[in-house]
Design an enzyme around this catalytic site. Structure first.
Site, PDB file in Angstrom:
ATOM      1  N   ASP A   1       0.672  -1.366  -0.126  1.00 49.90           N
ATOM      2  CA  ASP A   1      -0.241   0.118  -0.047  1.00 49.90           C
ATOM      3  C   ASP A   1       0.901   1.247  -0.059  1.00 49.90           C
ATOM      4  O   ASP A   1       1.731   1.328   0.725  1.00 49.90           O
ATOM      5  CB  ASP A   1      -0.926  -0.117   1.114  1.00 49.90           C
TER       6      ASP A   1
ATOM      7  N   HIS B   1      -9.981  -5.052  -3.627  1.00 55.37           N
ATOM      8  CA  HIS B   1      -8.869  -5.282  -2.878  1.00 55.37           C
ATOM      9  C   HIS B   1      -9.005  -5.725  -1.512  1.00 55.37           C
ATOM     10  O   HIS B   1      -9.927  -5.406  -0.740  1.00 55.37           O
ATOM     11  CB  HIS B   1      -8.028  -4.138  -3.048  1.00 55.37           C
ATOM     12  N   MET B   2      -8.141  -6.555  -0.903  1.00 54.78           N
ATOM     13  CA  MET B   2      -8.009  -6.799   0.599  1.00 54.78           C
ATOM     14  C   MET B   2      -6.994  -6.186   1.186  1.00 54.78           C
ATOM     15  O   MET B   2      -5.796  -6.243   0.502  1.00 54.78           O
ATOM     16  CB  MET B   2      -8.018  -8.471   0.704  1.00 54.78           C
TER      17      MET B   2
ATOM     18  N   GLU C   1     -12.396   3.791  -1.385  1.00 57.88           N
ATOM     19  CA  GLU C   1     -11.873   4.790  -2.239  1.00 57.88           C
ATOM     20  C   GLU C   1     -11.422   4.251  -3.850  1.00 57.88           C
ATOM     21  O   GLU C   1     -11.853   5.009  -4.589  1.00 57.88           O
ATOM     22  CB  GLU C   1     -10.589   5.283  -1.705  1.00 57.88           C
TER      23      GLU C   1
HETATM   24  P1  5GP Z   1      -9.941   1.630   0.126  1.00 58.73           P
HETATM   25  O1  5GP Z   1     -10.066   3.093   0.689  1.00 58.73           O
HETATM   26  O2  5GP Z   1     -10.360   1.717  -1.418  1.00 58.73           O
HETATM   27  O3  5GP Z   1     -10.185   0.432   0.822  1.00 58.73           O
HETATM   28  O4  5GP Z   1      -8.296   1.561  -0.040  1.00 58.73           O
HETATM   29  C1  5GP Z   1      -7.474   1.975  -1.074  1.00 58.73           C
HETATM   30  C2  5GP Z   1      -5.940   1.754  -0.697  1.00 58.73           C
HETATM   31  O5  5GP Z   1      -5.232   2.096  -1.856  1.00 58.73           O
HETATM   32  C3  5GP Z   1      -5.600   2.900   0.362  1.00 58.73           C
HETATM   33  O6  5GP Z   1      -4.965   2.056   1.451  1.00 58.73           O
HETATM   34  C4  5GP Z   1      -4.554   3.845  -0.470  1.00 58.73           C
HETATM   35  O7  5GP Z   1      -3.193   4.081   0.585  1.00 58.73           O
HETATM   36  C5  5GP Z   1      -3.946   2.725  -1.531  1.00 58.73           C
HETATM   37  N1  5GP Z   1      -3.482   3.277  -2.547  1.00 58.73           N
HETATM   38  C6  5GP Z   1      -4.359   4.490  -3.429  1.00 58.73           C
HETATM   39  N2  5GP Z   1      -3.330   4.592  -4.535  1.00 58.73           N
HETATM   40  C7  5GP Z   1      -2.420   3.889  -4.411  1.00 58.73           C
HETATM   41  C8  5GP Z   1      -1.459   3.765  -5.544  1.00 58.73           C
HETATM   42  O8  5GP Z   1      -1.218   4.547  -6.288  1.00 58.73           O
HETATM   43  N3  5GP Z   1      -0.609   2.826  -4.994  1.00 58.73           N
HETATM   44  C9  5GP Z   1      -0.654   2.079  -4.115  1.00 58.73           C
HETATM   45  N4  5GP Z   1       0.301   0.904  -3.878  1.00 58.73           N
HETATM   46  N5  5GP Z   1      -1.434   2.257  -3.102  1.00 58.73           N
HETATM   47  C10 5GP Z   1      -2.617   3.178  -3.201  1.00 58.73           C
END
Ligand code: 5GP
Length: 121
Positions: free
Chosen positions: A33, A104-105, A99
């Site tokens: 992440d 994703h997990m 987001e």
């Molecule tokens: P969500 O809120 O959708 O469950 O989590 C999205 C995750 O994706 C967040 O923990 C954020 O830090 C991660 N993330 C967002 N953009 C990127 C990226 O460009 N690369 C990586 N490796 N992680 C990302």
């Protein structure tokens, strides 16, 4: 929800933006992440386009589902948290605060994580 091909994980899968790879097989990709919430914070995603867990369990093949679940365990082992413990989280939809609209997990560990949620009512 219709899958949006322009989401950030779709771009990672197409190789348009880089990621720090942790694990890969024919159906899954796992990478660090970008904003880790603990010493270990890896995202496991399916290679095929699914918006979230609901979409995945509805449309994915049995093989794909099994491979996805096994990838989570493999990542935990690779990151060395199997014995100390870890948390697997998937944020889904609006109330889940998702987001990125590609399933994703989050595999989070490496320190005591405390209670799952702060109560705000
Ligand atoms: P969500 O809120 O959708 O469950 O989590 C999205 C995750 O994706 C967040 O923990 C954020 O830090 C991660 N993330 C967002 N953009 C990127 C990226 O460009 N690369 C990586 N490796 N992680 C990302």
């Amino acid at each position: 929800m219709v899958y949006d091909n322009s989401n950030i994980f779709a771009k990672i899968l197409r190789g348009e933006i880089p990621c720090q790879l942790v694990d890969e097989d024919d159906y899954t990709l796992s990478f660090e992440d970008i904003n880790p919430q603990a010493q270990v914070h890896v995202l496991v995603i399916p290679k095929n386009p699914y918006v979230d867990w609901t979409d995945f369990t509805k449309r994915a093949s049995k093989e794909e589902i099994i491979k996805f679940i096994k990838a989570i365990s493999r990542v935990a082992k690779k990151k060395g948290v199997t014995k100390t413990g870890y948390r697997v989280i998937s944020n889904i939809g609006l109330d889940g605060n998702q987001e990125v609209p590609h399933l994703h997990m989050h595999i989070i560990g490496g320190r005591p994580l405390g209670p799952l949620l702060e109560r705000k009512e």
